[in-house]
Motif scaffolding. Structure first.
Motif, mmCIF file in Angstrom:
data_model
loop_
_atom_site.group_PDB
_atom_site.id
_atom_site.type_symbol
_atom_site.label_atom_id
_atom_site.label_comp_id
_atom_site.label_asym_id
_atom_site.label_seq_id
_atom_site.Cartn_x
_atom_site.Cartn_y
_atom_site.Cartn_z
ATOM 1 N N ALA A 1 0.830 -1.205 0.000
ATOM 2 C CA ALA A 1 0.000 0.000 0.000
ATOM 3 C C ALA A 1 0.863 1.253 0.000
ATOM 4 C CB ALA A 1 -0.920 -0.005 1.213
ATOM 5 N N ALA A 2 0.478 2.217 -0.814
ATOM 6 C CA ALA A 2 1.164 3.514 -0.802
ATOM 7 C C ALA A 2 0.805 4.266 0.478
ATOM 8 C CB ALA A 2 0.756 4.323 -2.025
ATOM 9 N N THR A 3 1.757 5.000 1.009
ATOM 10 C CA THR A 3 1.533 5.871 2.160
ATOM 11 C C THR A 3 1.973 7.278 1.764
ATOM 12 O OG1 THR A 3 3.727 5.606 3.148
ATOM 13 C CG2 THR A 3 2.078 3.916 3.668
ATOM 14 N N PRO A 4 1.709 8.272 2.605
ATOM 15 C CA PRO A 4 2.105 9.636 2.219
ATOM 16 C C PRO A 4 3.574 9.766 1.832
ATOM 17 C CG PRO A 4 0.602 9.736 4.061
ATOM 18 C CD PRO A 4 0.878 8.280 3.831
ATOM 19 N N GLY A 5 4.444 8.959 2.427
ATOM 20 C CA GLY A 5 5.861 9.086 2.109
ATOM 21 C C GLY A 5 6.477 7.861 1.474
ATOM 22 N N THR A 6 5.643 6.889 1.044
ATOM 23 C CA THR A 6 6.166 5.625 0.529
ATOM 24 C C THR A 6 5.500 5.254 -0.785
ATOM 25 O OG1 THR A 6 6.424 4.871 2.815
ATOM 26 C CG2 THR A 6 6.603 3.198 1.094
ATOM 27 N N PRO A 7 6.291 4.918 -1.815
ATOM 28 C CA PRO A 7 5.689 4.471 -3.073
ATOM 29 C C PRO A 7 4.909 3.180 -2.874
ATOM 30 C CG PRO A 7 8.019 5.009 -3.365
ATOM 31 C CD PRO A 7 7.759 4.987 -1.888
ATOM 32 N N GLY A 8 3.846 3.010 -3.655
ATOM 33 C CA GLY A 8 3.041 1.801 -3.564
ATOM 34 C C GLY A 8 1.801 1.928 -4.408
ATOM 35 N N ILE A 9 0.819 1.085 -4.095
ATOM 36 C CA ILE A 9 -0.408 1.064 -4.881
ATOM 37 C C ILE A 9 -1.585 1.570 -4.059
ATOM 38 C CG2 ILE A 9 0.473 -0.918 -6.185
ATOM 39 C CD1 ILE A 9 -1.794 -2.562 -4.759
ATOM 40 N N ALA A 10 -2.671 1.852 -4.748
ATOM 41 C CA ALA A 10 -3.935 2.195 -4.084
ATOM 42 C C ALA A 10 -4.558 0.884 -3.621
ATOM 43 C CB ALA A 10 -4.854 2.926 -5.059
ATOM 44 N N TYR A 11 -4.487 0.633 -2.339
ATOM 45 C CA TYR A 11 -4.802 -0.682 -1.766
ATOM 46 C C TYR A 11 -6.089 -0.626 -0.956
ATOM 47 C CZ TYR A 11 -4.171 -4.797 1.279
ATOM 48 O OH TYR A 11 -4.333 -5.960 1.977
ATOM 49 N N VAL A 12 -6.943 -1.649 -1.118
ATOM 50 C CA VAL A 12 -8.137 -1.766 -0.286
ATOM 51 C C VAL A 12 -8.054 -3.094 0.471
ATOM 52 C CG1 VAL A 12 -9.665 -0.258 -1.578
ATOM 53 C CG2 VAL A 12 -9.448 -2.615 -2.294
ATOM 54 N N PRO A 13 -8.058 -3.042 1.804
ATOM 55 C CA PRO A 13 -7.868 -4.263 2.585
ATOM 56 C C PRO A 13 -9.061 -5.196 2.558
ATOM 57 C CG PRO A 13 -8.273 -2.400 4.035
ATOM 58 C CD PRO A 13 -8.122 -1.840 2.654
ATOM 59 N N GLU A 14 -10.260 -4.669 2.303
ATOM 60 C CA GLU A 14 -11.457 -5.503 2.287
ATOM 61 C C GLU A 14 -12.520 -4.854 1.418
ATOM 62 O OE1 GLU A 14 -12.748 -5.766 6.299
ATOM 63 O OE2 GLU A 14 -13.197 -3.626 6.495
ATOM 64 N N LEU A 15 -13.388 -5.703 0.873
ATOM 65 C CA LEU A 15 -14.477 -5.220 0.025
ATOM 66 C C LEU A 15 -15.717 -5.029 0.879
ATOM 67 C CD1 LEU A 15 -13.894 -7.536 -3.072
ATOM 68 C CD2 LEU A 15 -13.118 -5.178 -2.743
#
Length: 387
Positions: free
Chosen positions: A189-203
């Protein structure tokens, strides 16, 4: 596009790495760290064992085959695909992954030739070579003039929509999400200061509400909102209840099209409140040819989706309403997409009708390409979210 309609090309997973990368003009390192395969060229040999010799190097258009002239003839307004490949020369294999995809950045003409307007990156392979591999992917795509959604150098960039203007004055906004149900590690998951993706933990309903708030902040009158989601298992036709509800909650909140992918074969499609939900578009370009084990699902058959939506300027009535769906069946052969034979088209049509409740699909005999057309699909009662 006419003044009152917008056409969108959609497809599932585009994997230009591994074996496909090896037949392109600038193959990267063939090293793999899979349990049984250690050289990416082995996947080329598997394909050759089934369907005959694969030339190399091939023209960048080779993997797309018959899809490209079909798209050129129809010239959709927006082209959206899920790029399930890291674009990197890196060799830092993610330790928690059994399978890794990478393509050499010099082979990006094999992606650009399809003229994608949006490359979705919120999936379970874009960080196969860690965050340095993701950052090289983002830089490489940007330098090639290719727009992305669903990943970024921080959370703001990862969750931001890709925006494509329409001649009508409206826009197509593409939001991309990666779900834990597709095997995406939470650490990606991306965070304000970390590269990553738009992550959803649950539907869940709570997650859907958060996505809807994000969409509403960006969407203006006349815009069409697409949410592209990497979710669910690789095989099987059953779509979980929570996935159906999640998609319908998005539509209830103002999303006009749900573009689902991750499964290796096409899954259920539905029309809910006059909006299209594709629960699984299936694979599109990859090196799976010759891999055995799931023949019953015919993952050699692929679909190019051409979706027509009501459009218009800021004062248009109900932009985003589904007005047409055309599907081109294709078949992977020699790491290339070919027209699917008549019997295969009929098999695919029958499967889609069987797994898609209330949907009627017919072959368009007026078109020589053998495409399938959605004729009608009764929508559930307005406001309902149960399957």
């Amino acid at each position: 596009m006419s003044g009152s309609a917008a056409t969108l090309f959609l497809c599932g997973d585009v994997m230009l790495g591994r074996g496909v990368d090896q037949i392109l003009p600038h193959p990267g390192s063939p090293e793999l760290r899979e349990d049984f395969v250690r050289d990416a060229r082995s996947y080329v040999r598997l394909a050759e064992a089934v369907n005959g010799p694969v030339p190399a190097p091939v023209d960048p258009a080779w993997p797309w085959g018959a899809a490209l002239p079909w798209l050129a003839e129809r010239d959709p307004d927006v082209r959206i695909l899920n790029l399930e490949t890291s674009v990197t020369r890196g060799n830092a294999f993610a330790l928690d992954k059994a399978v890794h995809y990478r393509m050499h950045p010099a082979n990006l003409p094999a992606l650009a030739v399809a003229r994608p307007d949006v490359c979705v990156l919120a999936n379970n392979h874009v960080l196969d070579f860690g965050r340095p591999g993701l950052e090289e992917t983002l830089v490489s795509l940007r330098r090639a003039g290719l727009r992305t959604a669903g990943a970024g150098r921080g959370a703001e960039e990862a969750y931001a929509p890709a925006v494509t203007p329409l001649p009508s004055g409206g826009r197509v906004l593409v939001f991309a999400l990666g779900s834990s149900s597709a095997g995406i590690p939470p650490s990606w998951a991306a965070t304000p200061g970390t590269p990553g993706i738009a992550y959803v933990p649950e539907l869940s309903a709570q997650t859907a509400a958060a996505v809807v708030r994000h969409v509403r902040r960006a969407k203006r009158p006349g815009d069409i909102a697409v949410v592209s989601v990497h979710w669910g298992s690789n095989w099987g036709y059953r779509v979980p209840r929570e996935q159906i509800r999640f998609a319908r909650l998005l539509v209830d909140g103002g999303v006009d099209l749900v573009h689902g992918h991750s499964s290796h074969h096409p899954r259920r499609l539905e029309v809910y409140r006059d909006r299209l939900v594709l629960h699984g578009c299936g694979d599109f370009v990859d090196d799976y040819e010759g891999i055995s084990g799931y023949e019953e699902y015919r993952d050699d058959l692929r679909i190019a989706y051409l979706v027509t939506l009501a459009a218009g300027g800021p004062d248009a009535a109900d932009p985003g309403r589904l007005t047409g769906l055309r599907m081109l069946p294709l078949k992977a052969r020699r790491l290339r997409l070919e027209p699917a034979p008549r019997d295969d088209r009929a098999w695919l049509r029958n499967v889609l009708v069987r797994v898609s409740d209330g949907v009627h699909i017919t072959a368009d005999d007026s078109e020589a390409d053998g495409s399938l057309v959605l004729v009608r699909s009764p929508a559930p009662a307005r406001g309902g979210t149960g399957p």
